[in-house]
Enzyme design. Sequence first.
Site, mmCIF file in Angstrom:
data_model
loop_
_atom_site.group_PDB
_atom_site.id
_atom_site.type_symbol
_atom_site.label_atom_id
_atom_site.label_comp_id
_atom_site.label_asym_id
_atom_site.label_seq_id
_atom_site.Cartn_x
_atom_site.Cartn_y
_atom_site.Cartn_z
ATOM 1 N N TYR A 146 89.537 11.146 -16.996
ATOM 2 C CA TYR A 146 88.451 9.838 -16.231
ATOM 3 C C TYR A 146 88.298 9.199 -18.181
ATOM 4 O O TYR A 146 87.483 8.072 -18.184
ATOM 5 C CB TYR A 146 87.491 10.366 -15.845
ATOM 6 N N LYS A 196 97.711 22.832 -13.843
ATOM 7 C CA LYS A 196 99.205 22.461 -13.379
ATOM 8 C C LYS A 196 100.617 23.042 -14.764
ATOM 9 O O LYS A 196 100.962 21.443 -15.305
ATOM 10 C CB LYS A 196 98.913 20.796 -13.274
ATOM 11 N N ASP A 228 97.891 22.544 -6.793
ATOM 12 C CA ASP A 228 98.424 21.914 -5.334
ATOM 13 C C ASP A 228 98.525 23.114 -4.378
ATOM 14 O O ASP A 228 97.799 23.479 -3.657
ATOM 15 C CB ASP A 228 99.753 21.134 -5.248
ATOM 16 N N ASP A 252 86.384 17.849 -9.774
ATOM 17 C CA ASP A 252 86.464 16.658 -8.841
ATOM 18 C C ASP A 252 86.808 17.373 -7.299
ATOM 19 O O ASP A 252 86.506 16.725 -6.580
ATOM 20 C CB ASP A 252 86.659 15.505 -9.424
ATOM 21 N N ASP A 256 84.666 19.241 -4.006
ATOM 22 C CA ASP A 256 85.032 18.376 -2.666
ATOM 23 C C ASP A 256 85.360 19.239 -1.436
ATOM 24 O O ASP A 256 84.844 19.164 -0.667
ATOM 25 C CB ASP A 256 84.928 16.817 -2.879
#
Length: 368
Positions: A146, A196, A228, A252, A256
Amino acid sequence: MAVPKGLVAVLAGDGIGPEVMAATREVCTAVEKAYGFQLEWKEGLVGGAAIDARAKALPDETVDLCRSAQAVLFGSVGGPKWESLPPNEQPERAALLPLRKIFGLYANLRPAVLYPELVGCSPLRPDRVAGGFDVLVVRELTGGLYFGKPKETVKTAQGERAVDSMVYETHEIERVTQVAFRAAAGRKKRVTLVDKANVLETSLLWRKVVKGIAAQHPAITLDFIYVDNAAMQLVREPGRFDVLLCENLFGDIISDEAAAVAGSLGMLPSASLGQGSFGLYEPAGGSAPDIAGKGIANPLAQILSVALMLEISFSSPEAARAIREAVAGVIRDGWRTADIVAPGEKSVGTRDIAKEIARRIASGRGKG
Ligand code: NAD
């Protein structure tokens, strides 16, 4: 033990924010009386309400108020009235993001708890969430994709090329990892790093730094999961996790997802932390304009945000526990706002459930 003292900046905001905050303050008053706190609560304008009154979503006087406070109790901002403003002037972007930046809030804590009595609220099959679950997502908030540079779109012979950069430095990983390990110490003592590492350089650095910090916390178990697989395991068996530590983008998405499998947005608190004990505490949901003004919003996320605040910014774990136990108690005894009511059950209003929680804390039934 020292009596918690200090100032709390109360920024109720828009939509359901003010009605939920007013109900939450009743719980705060009960906690203060029960535990002899001397907190000062000062209200400030933020979001659409501040745009209307001061032509700015985050007026300077509100920033000054927050600077003089030990903690910010934030409601929610935004709504249809301000949606036609330019994106950078809209309440969420122009109030919440600058607050995070000004106060260097680099760690976001999002507990996702499904109470056993509310298993029916989860979109997951009941056998996947039998007994409920309690997962804490700790998200790095100020680094990664970001904010990394270069971040740009350039013209090329074939069209355009856009770049975002995932950048992390050791110290950014260290400070949020310490937050995750401290949180795990008061829970099931397990941190899972979501990464990852099979393809990303930044993930390799995360693993190295996090392993180093784990060596300072021998009582905490550390393990690793690719993002994943974490996304998949959260919908297969969320109860297998304790603390999930994530870089910004992964956090993020994962936070959620954890919120979604926990059922209602109205139940989930959050904390954003920087250096020292300062923090900003807010419900995970937004201003819910569809139900604003009806007195039916669920105040539990805001009330549980107060518990996080008392625990983290005011070092008062007993008071935090009393709030959480009173909340668990009302759920157990069948108190339901409209968002968590089962078909055929009777629902109660925002104020009713908050008053009952306050009553239980005042009578000592919230204490452990
Ligand atoms: P939302 O979270 O406000 O609402 C989504 C759904 O969840 C709605 O049906 C709403 O009624 C329900 N809901 C949310 N909180 C609830 C509660 N406490 N009790 C019962 N039901 C609840 O998301 P949205 O509709 O996408 O956004 C509405 C406004 O809120 C927008 O202006 C958005 O920008 C803003 N927003 C603000 C924040 C924030 O202040 N941190 C976060 C998200 C969205």
